[in-house]
Design an enzyme around this catalytic site. Structure first.
Site, short mmCIF file in Angstrom:
data_model
loop_
_atom_site.label_atom_id
_atom_site.label_comp_id
_atom_site.label_asym_id
_atom_site.label_seq_id
_atom_site.Cartn_x
_atom_site.Cartn_y
_atom_site.Cartn_z
CD GLU A 1 -0.06 10.52 10.98
OE1 GLU A 1 -0.06 9.30 11.20
OE2 GLU A 1 -0.05 11.39 11.90
CG HIS B 1 -1.13 4.54 4.09
ND1 HIS B 1 -1.74 3.60 4.89
CD2 HIS B 1 -2.05 5.52 3.89
CE1 HIS B 1 -2.98 3.99 5.17
NE2 HIS B 1 -3.19 5.15 4.57
CD GLU C 1 3.21 -0.14 3.80
OE1 GLU C 1 3.01 -1.10 4.55
OE2 GLU C 1 2.82 1.02 4.08
CB CYS D 1 -0.23 -0.38 2.25
SG CYS D 1 -0.08 1.27 2.97
#
EC number: 3.5.4.5
Length: 294
Positions: free
Chosen positions: A92, A103, A105, A133
């Site tokens: 982030e 994310h 994944e 994801c």
């Protein structure tokens, strides 16, 4: 990074396994991946399956997370076709757009991609994959067989989380994320950082927009990290090349503070990622983006 990983070791039930993995990561300067032969060795020594081992190592993967907004640290491990582990974690970036987020994944899969992995068989993650994801993973050729493993539930097919899935085939696309790609872009230079950015643009997966871009990040000690654009059939889960390159840097055990140069090469068609990249670069480091339009 070493201190963050050290703090997670107590979360691994077997302290012998924790120490074994610590020494391996230490020897490879905390690069967040394990070659297949190392995975085989650890599985044999500790009498674990590859999936069981990956589940036990999720706290270490999550240590690579940057989550200044949510404080919610997600770790993932993508398992390649020969059995290598590629760690991933959510990234982030505060004071910019939430769409800049990576994310876990996405992180693990793009990390595998930048290490020239050609197929993912399993994704192991410490929280249930979000819809974003699930759609991102559906861009893989192996999506119909891809297995998702969670601490509370293992051996679940991706499509059990994404029934009646929309994907590349619905748009008549037969080329998938991680497939070899050459977009035939050219640029005359002898600069190794620019050449890497060009190589990454040529490897970009952008069959929908045909807008290609790549990123190369050079550090103060002359390491070069790579990022190619990963487009998605559903558009919004697409991952820009800058995020892929930043992820490659961080999962290699390096730091944002060590960046001295960022080069972007783009062949814009229906899309242009220049301003989005410039915004994130300005937010993270005190250097301009070196942008080249083809």
């Amino acid at each position: 990074m070493s201190e963050k990983i050290r703090k997670t070791l107590s979360l691994i039930e077997s302290q012998q396994l924790a120490q074994d993995v610590w020494h391996i990561l230490q020897e490879q300067h905390f690069k967040g991946m394990l070659p297949y032969f190392t995975v085989e060795h650890l599985c044999t020594k500790h009498q674990l399956t590859p999936q069981q081992l990956a589940l036990k190592l999720l706290p270490i993967a999550a240590a690579y997370s940057l989550a200044p907004i949510s404080q919610f640290h997600v770790g993932a491990i993508a398992i390649g076709q020969r059995g290598a582990y590629y760690f991933g974690a959510n990234l982030e970036f505060a004071s910019t757009h939430i769409q800049q987020t990576v994310h876990a994944e996405q992180s693990a899969i793009s990390h595998a991609w930048m290490n020239h992995e050609s197929a993912i068989t399993d994704v192991v993650v410490n929280y249930t994959p979000c819809g974003h994801c699930r759609q991102f993973m559906n861009e893989l050729k192996t999506a119909p067989q891809l297995k998702i493993h969670l601490p509370h539930s293992q051996n679940n097919l991706l499509h059990s989380y994404l029934p009646d899935a929309f994907g590349p085939a619905d748009l008549d696309i037969q080329h998938f994320l991680l497939d070899a790609q050459n977009n035939q872009l050219t640029y005359e230079t002898q600069d190794p950082v620019m050449l890497t950015a060009l190589e990454c643009a040529n490897a970009a997966h952008a069959p929908y927009s045909k807008s290609y871009h790549g990123i190369a990040i050079e550090t103060k000690d002359k390491q070069i990290y790579r990022g190619s654009y990963a487009e998605n059939a559903a558009f919004n889960p697409s991952l820009p090349a800058l995020q892929v390159a930043l992820n490659h840097l961080l999962l290699s055990g390096d730091t944002l503070q060590n960046i001295q140069r960022i080069v972007m090469i783009e062949k814009a068609n229906h899309l242009c990622y220049r301003h989005m990249a410039e915004d994130l670069v300005a937010n993270l480091v005190d250097i301009p983006l070196d942008y080249i339009a083809l």
